[in-house]
Design a protein around this motif. Sequence first.
Motif, PDB file in Angstrom:
ATOM      1  N   THR A 112      52.710 104.735  31.381  1.00  0.00           N
ATOM      2  CA  THR A 112      53.995 104.620  32.078  1.00  0.00           C
ATOM      3  C   THR A 112      54.869 103.563  31.406  1.00  0.00           C
ATOM      4  OG1 THR A 112      53.249 102.974  33.702  1.00  0.00           O
ATOM      5  CG2 THR A 112      52.993 105.320  34.291  1.00  0.00           C
ATOM      6  N   LEU A 113      54.232 102.577  30.787  1.00  0.00           N
ATOM      7  CA  LEU A 113      54.975 101.521  30.091  1.00  0.00           C
ATOM      8  C   LEU A 113      55.382 101.951  28.682  1.00  0.00           C
ATOM      9  CD1 LEU A 113      52.773  98.444  31.078  1.00  0.00           C
ATOM     10  CD2 LEU A 113      54.941  99.162  32.113  1.00  0.00           C
ATOM     11  N   PHE A 114      54.462 102.613  27.990  1.00  0.00           N
ATOM     12  CA  PHE A 114      54.679 103.042  26.604  1.00  0.00           C
ATOM     13  C   PHE A 114      54.403 104.541  26.513  1.00  0.00           C
ATOM     14  CE2 PHE A 114      53.416  98.571  26.468  1.00  0.00           C
ATOM     15  CZ  PHE A 114      54.483  98.011  25.767  1.00  0.00           C
ATOM     16  N   PRO A 115      55.396 105.373  26.854  1.00  0.00           N
ATOM     17  CA  PRO A 115      55.196 106.822  26.937  1.00  0.00           C
ATOM     18  C   PRO A 115      54.732 107.481  25.639  1.00  0.00           C
ATOM     19  CG  PRO A 115      57.324 106.201  27.850  1.00  0.00           C
ATOM     20  CD  PRO A 115      56.747 104.980  27.234  1.00  0.00           C
ATOM     21  N   GLY A 141      52.954 100.756  21.578  1.00  0.00           N
ATOM     22  CA  GLY A 141      52.745  99.374  21.999  1.00  0.00           C
ATOM     23  C   GLY A 141      52.514  98.444  20.821  1.00  0.00           C
ATOM     24  N   ALA A 142      51.662  98.857  19.892  1.00  0.00           N
ATOM     25  CA  ALA A 142      51.378  98.028  18.714  1.00  0.00           C
ATOM     26  C   ALA A 142      52.616  97.872  17.845  1.00  0.00           C
ATOM     27  CB  ALA A 142      50.220  98.619  17.916  1.00  0.00           C
ATOM     28  N   ARG A 143      53.379  98.939  17.693  1.00  0.00           N
ATOM     29  CA  ARG A 143      54.597  98.862  16.878  1.00  0.00           C
ATOM     30  C   ARG A 143      55.557  97.829  17.465  1.00  0.00           C
ATOM     31  NH1 ARG A 143      55.854 103.793  17.421  1.00  0.00           N
ATOM     32  NH2 ARG A 143      54.440 104.506  15.824  1.00  0.00           N
ATOM     33  N   ILE A 144      55.766  97.868  18.770  1.00  0.00           N
ATOM     34  CA  ILE A 144      56.674  96.920  19.420  1.00  0.00           C
ATOM     35  C   ILE A 144      56.095  95.510  19.376  1.00  0.00           C
ATOM     36  CG2 ILE A 144      57.696  96.284  21.656  1.00  0.00           C
ATOM     37  CD1 ILE A 144      58.018  99.325  22.173  1.00  0.00           C
ATOM     38  N   ARG A 175      62.345  93.432  21.405  1.00  0.00           N
ATOM     39  CA  ARG A 175      63.426  93.958  22.247  1.00  0.00           C
ATOM     40  C   ARG A 175      64.198  95.064  21.526  1.00  0.00           C
ATOM     41  NH1 ARG A 175      63.906  88.423  23.141  1.00  0.00           N
ATOM     42  NH2 ARG A 175      63.122  87.813  25.185  1.00  0.00           N
ATOM     43  N   THR A 176      64.471  94.845  20.245  1.00  0.00           N
ATOM     44  CA  THR A 176      65.209  95.832  19.462  1.00  0.00           C
ATOM     45  C   THR A 176      64.418  97.122  19.328  1.00  0.00           C
ATOM     46  OG1 THR A 176      66.337  94.097  18.226  1.00  0.00           O
ATOM     47  CG2 THR A 176      66.278  96.284  17.217  1.00  0.00           C
ATOM     48  N   LEU A 177      63.136  97.014  18.978  1.00  0.00           N
ATOM     49  CA  LEU A 177      62.296  98.203  18.839  1.00  0.00           C
ATOM     50  C   LEU A 177      62.159  98.940  20.169  1.00  0.00           C
ATOM     51  CD1 LEU A 177      59.507  96.775  16.512  1.00  0.00           C
ATOM     52  CD2 LEU A 177      61.280  98.441  15.908  1.00  0.00           C
ATOM     53  N   ALA A 178      62.024  98.188  21.239  1.00  0.00           N
ATOM     54  CA  ALA A 178      61.910  98.804  22.563  1.00  0.00           C
ATOM     55  C   ALA A 178      63.208  99.517  22.928  1.00  0.00           C
ATOM     56  CB  ALA A 178      61.566  97.754  23.605  1.00  0.00           C
ATOM     57  N   SER A 206      64.204 103.470  23.959  1.00  0.00           N
ATOM     58  CA  SER A 206      64.705 103.604  25.334  1.00  0.00           C
ATOM     59  C   SER A 206      63.763 102.977  26.355  1.00  0.00           C
ATOM     60  CB  SER A 206      64.953 105.077  25.679  1.00  0.00           C
ATOM     61  OG  SER A 206      65.903 105.628  24.804  1.00  0.00           O
ATOM     62  N   ILE A 207      63.192 101.830  25.988  1.00  0.00           N
ATOM     63  CA  ILE A 207      62.307 101.087  26.888  1.00  0.00           C
ATOM     64  C   ILE A 207      62.954  99.744  27.185  1.00  0.00           C
ATOM     65  CG2 ILE A 207      60.077  99.916  27.091  1.00  0.00           C
ATOM     66  CD1 ILE A 207      58.910 102.065  25.251  1.00  0.00           C
ATOM     67  N   GLU A 208      63.086  99.438  28.476  1.00  0.00           N
ATOM     68  CA  GLU A 208      63.556  98.125  28.886  1.00  0.00           C
ATOM     69  C   GLU A 208      62.318  97.281  29.181  1.00  0.00           C
ATOM     70  OE1 GLU A 208      66.125  95.980  32.394  1.00  0.00           O
ATOM     71  OE2 GLU A 208      66.486  98.103  31.974  1.00  0.00           O
ATOM     72  N   LEU A 209      62.117  96.243  28.380  1.00  0.00           N
ATOM     73  CA  LEU A 209      60.905  95.446  28.506  1.00  0.00           C
ATOM     74  C   LEU A 209      60.900  94.628  29.798  1.00  0.00           C
ATOM     75  CD1 LEU A 209      60.449  94.163  24.829  1.00  0.00           C
ATOM     76  CD2 LEU A 209      59.287  96.068  25.981  1.00  0.00           C
TER      77      LEU A 209
END
Length: 120
Positions: free
Chosen positions: A89-92, A99-102, A33-36, A40-43
């Motif tokens: 669209t999920l991980f610009p 995605g892997a980082r999050i 959640r923090t990384l997202a 600026s990504i709301e999971l």
Amino acid sequence: MIDILTDEQKAELVLGIHDKDTEYEDWTEETARTLAQLASIELTEAHWSVIRFLRNHYAQYGTSQHARTLTDALAAKFQIQGGLKYLYTLFPDGPVSQGARIAGVPIPGDSSNDSFGSVS
């Protein structure tokens, strides 16, 4: 005195993999959640589905040596939703690298290639 690297150490340097198991084991949903949030990504549940896939893929196969291998696996898994177009669209900044980082899994060393970059 000259330090001689083992084959494993050389592979880690080439692939950019350092302390991969610690990152995977220490990961929490709060970390994601923090990384997202920093990106600026709301999971949403869609994001969590990709994150779970990435974590399960890593647990089963280990680190992908090539970003293309992981990209192909993601595209196949999420083909019905739209494949890579959907994943971007999920991980610009890239379903493999971002995605892997999050997800707290090691990023393949060649994912810094511009072809795995952002669509924005």
